[in-house]
Design an enzyme around this catalytic site. Structure first.
Site, PDB file in Angstrom:
ATOM      1  CB  SER A  79       7.580 -20.795  19.808  1.00 50.63           C
ATOM      2  OG  SER A  79       8.185 -21.156  20.233  1.00 50.63           O
ATOM      3  CG  LEU A 101       1.104  -2.567   8.035  1.00 49.45           C
ATOM      4  CD1 LEU A 101       2.477  -3.603   8.107  1.00 49.45           C
ATOM      5  CD2 LEU A 101       1.491  -1.097   8.467  1.00 49.45           C
ATOM      6  CD  GLN A 115      -9.398   7.807   5.779  1.00 48.06           C
ATOM      7  OE1 GLN A 115     -10.077   8.070   5.284  1.00 48.06           O
ATOM      8  NE2 GLN A 115      -8.257   9.107   4.652  1.00 48.06           N
ATOM      9  NE  ARG A 225       6.531 -18.635  13.872  1.00 50.16           N
ATOM     10  CZ  ARG A 225       6.418 -19.663  14.239  1.00 50.16           C
ATOM     11  NH1 ARG A 225       4.975 -19.642  16.065  1.00 50.16           N
ATOM     12  NH2 ARG A 225       5.617 -20.418  14.036  1.00 50.16           N
ATOM     13  NE  ARG A 234       2.180  -7.977   2.271  1.00 45.05           N
ATOM     14  CZ  ARG A 234       0.693  -8.111   1.258  1.00 45.05           C
ATOM     15  NH1 ARG A 234       0.834  -7.407   0.081  1.00 45.05           N
ATOM     16  NH2 ARG A 234      -0.386  -8.179   2.212  1.00 45.05           N
TER      17      ARG A 234
END
Ligand SMILES: Cc1cc2nc3c(=O)[nH]c(=O)nc-3n(C[C@H](O)[C@H](O)[C@H](O)COP(=O)(O)OP(=O)(O)OC[C@H]3O[C@@H](n4cnc5c(N)ncnc54)[C@H](O)[C@@H]3O)c2cc1C
Length: 284
Positions: A79, A101, A115, A225, A234
């Site tokens: 935290s 993402l 879009q 975090r 990723r």
């Protein structure tokens, strides 16, 4: 149409935190901690350190700043590292990347190019490296993009025409013209909000033929975090190469502002030219 091909993401650091030094000084003085100071390199890191010291009221000594932050990562005092927040504008990424993402939910905020509102006939696409480096694959890829792009433009135009016709018929039926002569109905053009609404309706249907490779822009806000979790998941060798490149680019930007919050990461070159991101302190 000339198609613009992008292979690298861009990350713009638009916002980071500013410590209100006067208020920190007031707090320290009110609590007889005026001798406390830190050699933190940035306000982002100072805020995390102060948050951690608040837990134990340890403003009278103890570890130095770098050791303190490393300790937080070691013991997963997660935290405390949520108090550092950055605002990034990410461009030159594909819609398939942003689909992955935005799966990162906790501690993040997103605003992405629409879009429905924005005309996609500008033709910018993100090409996967494995296709970009092979002339034969690249040609197949381009051919397919040209087709889908042409279909998008045609659909958007035809939908626009169809909706304008509908608008003209509604105008006629509504009697809004009163007793005035209408003249040539084909000259009647929607304006203002109606024009915008028609374009939106046309684009939102036409975009259904746009490919995953379509370039997009996304504003991302995330705390340290969440950023660490994103970079680890990723930046893994199991992740998709395009998002792995973005994880590395985001790590570059954040590590500059907060070297002690991201300094534990090691980068290992992978055969595809990207880097795997590893740490001894995963998922803080
Ligand atoms: C290599 C790879 C392959 C993937 N393949 C697929 C796929 O095929 N299909 C697919 O749908 N997704 C896939 N994902 C996405 C994955 O399932 C996660 O949705 C995504 O990585 C975000 O991770 P997260 O949920 O941990 O992150 P965040 O949403 O950022 O959450 C961070 C952490 O907070 C906690 N947390 C957040 N929300 C909750 C909650 N609601 N309940 C309890 N704890 C919570 C968890 O500990 C979580 O790890 C893949 C991800 C990777 C890295």
């Amino acid at each position: 149409v000339s198609i613009k091909i992008i292979t690298e993401p861009s990350v713009y650091l638009l916002g980071k935190q500013v410590l209100v030094q006067d208020e920190l000084t007031r707090f320290l003085e009110d609590h007889e901690f005026e001798n406390w100071s830190t050699d933190s390199p940035s306000d982002s890191e100072t805020l995390c350190e102060v948050a951690a010291r608040t837990c134990y009221q340890s403003f009278k000594g103890g570890r130095n700043h770098a050791d303190h932050l490393r300790h937080l990562l070691e013991v997963k005092h997660g935290s405390c590292v949520e108090h550092a927040v950055w605002n990034l504008l990410v461009t030159g990424v594909s819609r398939s990347l942003t689909h992955e993402l935005i799966r990162h939910r906790a501690g993040t905020g997103y605003s992405q190019l629409s879009q429905r509102y924005v005309d996609e006939s500008v033709a910018e696409y993100v090409c996967p490296d494995i296709i970009a480096e092979d002339p034969e694959l690249h040609e197949i890829w381009l051919e397919s993009l040209n087709q889908s792009h042409a279909a998008y433009v045609k659909l958007a135009n035809k939908l626009n025409e169809k909706l304008i016709k509908k608008y003209r018929m509604q105008y006629l039926k509504s009697g809004a013209h009163g007793i005035m002569a209408i003249g040539n109905l084909d000259d009647l053009q929607p304006s203002g909000e109606t024009k915008t609404a028609i374009r939106k309706e046309a684009r939102q249907a036409a975009r259904s033929v746009l490919p995953n490779a379509t370039e997009t822009k996304i504003f991302v806000t995330l705390n340290a975090r969440a950023a660490r979790h994103f970079v680890e998941q990723r930046g893994s060798k199991h992740a998709e190469p395009e998002i792995r490149k973005l994880a590395n680019a985001i790590l570059d930007v954040l590590a500059k502002d907060a070297p002690n919050l991201f300094g534990d990461y090691e980068r290992i070159p992978l055969p595809d030219g990207t880097y795997e991101i590893n740490t001894k302190y995963p998922k803080v």
